[in-house]
Design a protein around this motif. Structure first.
Motif, short mmCIF file in Angstrom:
data_model
loop_
_atom_site.label_atom_id
_atom_site.label_comp_id
_atom_site.label_asym_id
_atom_site.label_seq_id
_atom_site.Cartn_x
_atom_site.Cartn_y
_atom_site.Cartn_z
N LYS A 89 0.81 -1.09 -0.15
CA LYS A 89 0.15 -0.19 0.00
C LYS A 89 1.01 1.22 0.15
O LYS A 89 2.03 1.54 0.90
CB LYS A 89 -0.72 0.11 1.33
CG LYS A 89 -1.72 1.16 1.32
CD LYS A 89 -2.90 1.13 2.43
CE LYS A 89 -2.09 1.63 3.55
NZ LYS A 89 -3.04 1.45 4.81
N GLU A 90 0.84 2.13 -0.86
CA GLU A 90 1.20 3.44 -1.06
C GLU A 90 0.77 4.23 0.07
O GLU A 90 -0.11 4.30 0.76
CB GLU A 90 1.32 4.12 -2.15
CG GLU A 90 1.86 3.24 -3.64
CD GLU A 90 1.70 3.85 -4.74
OE1 GLU A 90 1.45 5.32 -4.87
OE2 GLU A 90 1.64 3.32 -6.00
N ASP A 91 1.77 5.26 0.65
CA ASP A 91 1.50 6.03 1.48
C ASP A 91 0.23 7.12 0.96
O ASP A 91 0.47 7.40 -0.35
CB ASP A 91 2.77 7.08 2.19
CG ASP A 91 3.45 5.99 2.89
OD1 ASP A 91 3.25 5.02 3.35
OD2 ASP A 91 4.93 6.34 2.78
N ASP A 92 -0.28 7.79 1.85
CA ASP A 92 -1.40 8.74 1.20
C ASP A 92 -0.76 9.95 1.30
O ASP A 92 -0.61 10.75 2.12
CB ASP A 92 -2.41 9.10 2.60
CG ASP A 92 -3.27 7.64 2.25
OD1 ASP A 92 -3.86 7.29 3.33
OD2 ASP A 92 -3.65 7.01 1.28
N VAL A 93 -0.23 10.16 0.10
CA VAL A 93 0.49 11.51 -0.17
C VAL A 93 -0.33 12.29 -1.05
O VAL A 93 -1.15 11.96 -1.85
CB VAL A 93 1.57 11.29 -1.04
CG1 VAL A 93 2.68 12.39 -1.74
CG2 VAL A 93 2.67 10.26 -0.38
N PRO A 94 -0.72 13.62 -0.49
CA PRO A 94 -1.39 14.46 -1.53
C PRO A 94 -1.22 14.74 -2.72
O PRO A 94 -0.14 14.70 -2.99
CB PRO A 94 -1.67 15.74 -0.17
CG PRO A 94 -0.35 15.49 0.62
CD PRO A 94 -0.14 14.27 0.81
N ALA A 113 -8.97 15.39 -4.61
CA ALA A 113 -8.10 14.54 -3.80
C ALA A 113 -9.06 14.44 -2.32
O ALA A 113 -9.12 13.23 -2.08
CB ALA A 113 -6.99 15.01 -3.40
N GLU A 114 -9.68 15.33 -2.12
CA GLU A 114 -10.35 15.29 -0.81
C GLU A 114 -11.73 14.41 -0.91
O GLU A 114 -12.20 13.80 -0.09
CB GLU A 114 -10.77 16.66 -0.37
CG GLU A 114 -9.63 17.36 0.48
CD GLU A 114 -9.15 16.97 1.86
OE1 GLU A 114 -10.02 16.40 2.33
OE2 GLU A 114 -8.03 16.94 1.69
N LEU A 115 -12.35 14.53 -2.04
CA LEU A 115 -13.48 13.59 -2.39
C LEU A 115 -13.20 12.42 -2.58
O LEU A 115 -14.07 11.29 -2.20
CB LEU A 115 -14.26 14.26 -3.63
CG LEU A 115 -14.96 15.61 -3.38
CD1 LEU A 115 -15.43 15.91 -4.85
CD2 LEU A 115 -16.15 15.40 -2.43
N ASN A 116 -12.01 11.94 -3.05
CA ASN A 116 -11.65 10.41 -3.48
C ASN A 116 -11.18 9.92 -2.11
O ASN A 116 -11.03 8.68 -2.45
CB ASN A 116 -10.69 10.50 -4.57
CG ASN A 116 -11.19 10.81 -5.88
OD1 ASN A 116 -12.43 10.72 -6.11
ND2 ASN A 116 -10.39 11.36 -6.70
N LYS A 117 -11.05 10.47 -1.00
CA LYS A 117 -10.31 9.57 0.21
C LYS A 117 -11.62 8.91 0.76
O LYS A 117 -12.84 9.03 0.63
CB LYS A 117 -10.02 10.79 1.03
CG LYS A 117 -8.82 11.29 0.75
CD LYS A 117 -8.10 12.11 2.04
CE LYS A 117 -6.92 12.60 1.73
NZ LYS A 117 -6.34 13.51 2.54
#
Length: 117
Positions: A89-94, A113-117
């Motif tokens: 799993k990749e880190d949650d990088v903005p 990016a906020e909507l896709n979280k």
């Protein structure tokens, strides 16, 4: 540090799996034998045959129950799978690192990016 801890957890789970590989094999063999015994029990028409299959089934069931430590090996397999998934799993990088307030496209990317979280 997170990768190192995941490595240690995977190593411990692998060692537990190796320690329980024997009981896992005998547990699976016992379950398969219980299935075969049940099928033979259902095919038999004589009472003596049914009693014989029940006795053999109880003996195999007692040997299968003695290998319940195999469930620890199954938990170790699940732990290895979770460690593997966490490792990949990749880190949650903005998506956007530097936000310019006056650029509408950057704001759009940030909101997307906020909507896709």
């Amino acid at each position: 540090m997170k990768k190192f801890l995941l490595f240690l957890a995977g190593l411990v789970a692998f060692m537990v799996l190796l320690a329980n590989i024997g009981p896992m094999v005998f547990f699976a063999l016992g379950i398969w034998l219980l299935y075969v015994i049940f099928k033979q029990f259902m095919k038999t028409d004589s009472v003596a045959g049914k009693v014989g299959w029940v006795i053999v089934g109880l003996i195999v069931l007692s040997m299968t129950i003695s290998n319940m430590f195999a469930l620890i090996g199954v938990v170790a397999i699940a732990a290895l799978y979770m460690v593997y998934k966490s490792w990949k799993k990749e880190d949650d990088v903005p998506v956007v690192h530097h936000i310019k307030e006056d650029d509408p496209f950057t704001n759009f990317e940030r909101e997307w990016a906020e909507l896709n979280k």
